[in-house]
Design a protein around this motif. Sequence first.
Motif, PDB file in Angstrom:
ATOM      1  N   LEU A   1       0.823  -1.203   0.000  1.00 15.04           N
ATOM      2  CA  LEU A   1       0.000   0.000   0.000  1.00 15.04           C
ATOM      3  C   LEU A   1       0.860   1.257   0.000  1.00 15.04           C
ATOM      4  O   LEU A   1       0.591   2.209  -0.739  1.00 15.04           O
ATOM      5  CB  LEU A   1      -0.947  -0.002   1.203  1.00 15.04           C
ATOM      6  N   LEU A   2       1.919   1.269   0.793  1.00 15.82           N
ATOM      7  CA  LEU A   2       2.819   2.420   0.829  1.00 15.82           C
ATOM      8  C   LEU A   2       3.559   2.581  -0.498  1.00 15.82           C
ATOM      9  O   LEU A   2       3.671   3.695  -1.023  1.00 15.82           O
ATOM     10  CB  LEU A   2       3.821   2.280   1.975  1.00 15.82           C
ATOM     11  N   ALA A   3       4.032   1.488  -1.063  1.00 14.62           N
ATOM     12  CA  ALA A   3       4.749   1.553  -2.340  1.00 14.62           C
ATOM     13  C   ALA A   3       3.842   2.065  -3.456  1.00 14.62           C
ATOM     14  O   ALA A   3       4.245   2.911  -4.263  1.00 14.62           O
ATOM     15  CB  ALA A   3       5.314   0.179  -2.698  1.00 14.62           C
ATOM     16  N   ALA A   4       2.604   1.569  -3.510  1.00 18.33           N
ATOM     17  CA  ALA A   4       1.663   2.010  -4.537  1.00 18.33           C
ATOM     18  C   ALA A   4       1.312   3.481  -4.354  1.00 18.33           C
ATOM     19  O   ALA A   4       1.233   4.234  -5.334  1.00 18.33           O
ATOM     20  CB  ALA A   4       0.403   1.155  -4.508  1.00 18.33           C
ATOM     21  N   THR A   5       1.118   3.899  -3.121  1.00 15.70           N
ATOM     22  CA  THR A   5       0.786   5.293  -2.851  1.00 15.70           C
ATOM     23  C   THR A   5       1.940   6.203  -3.249  1.00 15.70           C
ATOM     24  O   THR A   5       1.737   7.234  -3.896  1.00 15.70           O
ATOM     25  CB  THR A   5       0.450   5.481  -1.363  1.00 15.70           C
ATOM     26  N   LEU A   6       3.158   5.834  -2.872  1.00 15.39           N
ATOM     27  CA  LEU A   6       4.321   6.649  -3.235  1.00 15.39           C
ATOM     28  C   LEU A   6       4.504   6.718  -4.748  1.00 15.39           C
ATOM     29  O   LEU A   6       4.798   7.788  -5.294  1.00 15.39           O
ATOM     30  CB  LEU A   6       5.585   6.086  -2.576  1.00 15.39           C
ATOM     31  N   ARG A   7       4.330   5.602  -5.429  1.00 13.84           N
ATOM     32  CA  ARG A   7       4.484   5.602  -6.888  1.00 13.84           C
ATOM     33  C   ARG A   7       3.441   6.492  -7.544  1.00 13.84           C
ATOM     34  O   ARG A   7       3.735   7.265  -8.454  1.00 13.84           O
ATOM     35  CB  ARG A   7       4.385   4.174  -7.416  1.00 13.84           C
TER      36      ARG A   7
ATOM     37  N   LEU B   1       4.297  10.239  -6.677  1.00 14.95           N
ATOM     38  CA  LEU B   1       5.470  10.716  -7.418  1.00 14.95           C
ATOM     39  C   LEU B   1       5.155  10.900  -8.897  1.00 14.95           C
ATOM     40  O   LEU B   1       5.584  11.880  -9.518  1.00 14.95           O
ATOM     41  CB  LEU B   1       6.642   9.764  -7.229  1.00 14.95           C
ATOM     42  N   ALA B   2       4.411   9.976  -9.461  1.00 19.97           N
ATOM     43  CA  ALA B   2       4.031  10.099 -10.871  1.00 19.97           C
ATOM     44  C   ALA B   2       3.118  11.302 -11.080  1.00 19.97           C
ATOM     45  O   ALA B   2       3.244  12.018 -12.084  1.00 19.97           O
ATOM     46  CB  ALA B   2       3.352   8.818 -11.343  1.00 19.97           C
ATOM     47  N   SER B   3       2.214  11.551 -10.150  1.00 21.53           N
ATOM     48  CA  SER B   3       1.320  12.708 -10.260  1.00 21.53           C
ATOM     49  C   SER B   3       2.101  14.014 -10.199  1.00 21.53           C
ATOM     50  O   SER B   3       1.855  14.932 -10.985  1.00 21.53           O
ATOM     51  CB  SER B   3       0.275  12.677  -9.143  1.00 21.53           C
TER      52      SER B   3
END
Length: 126
Positions: A37-43, A46-48
């Motif tokens: 969940l943290l990795a997906a949120t950070l990705r 960052l992409a946004s």
Amino acid sequence: MTSSPDHSTYLKLAAVTMIWGGTFVAGRYLATDLEPLLAATLRFLLASVALLAFMACARVRLSRPDARQFVRLAVLGFFGIFFYNLCFFYGLHYINASRASLIVALNPAVIGVASWLLFKERLGAA
């Protein structure tokens, strides 16, 4: 008359392929240290930020969706981007990067075969 190949196009295609392939290796590396969940949120965040920065530098104006369109965009963004990344990082906890890339690459073929089987079944039932 023969035209010379556009080398910059081939270089760009090769770069995209390497970046996309490297995503699985980087994702596997992150999946060992971070929760999915943290990795997906950070990705996603960052992409946004990168996309908004690019749009600001390119002076691209955002259109303003109405409330109904915004709800649709939010749902599509959640399932099409965020949920995909969540499943991506969660899956990388259990399998290696090469198998993950093969599974993702096979998705269009599997969807095509499944659609054909469903269509064939419906024709037989009619």
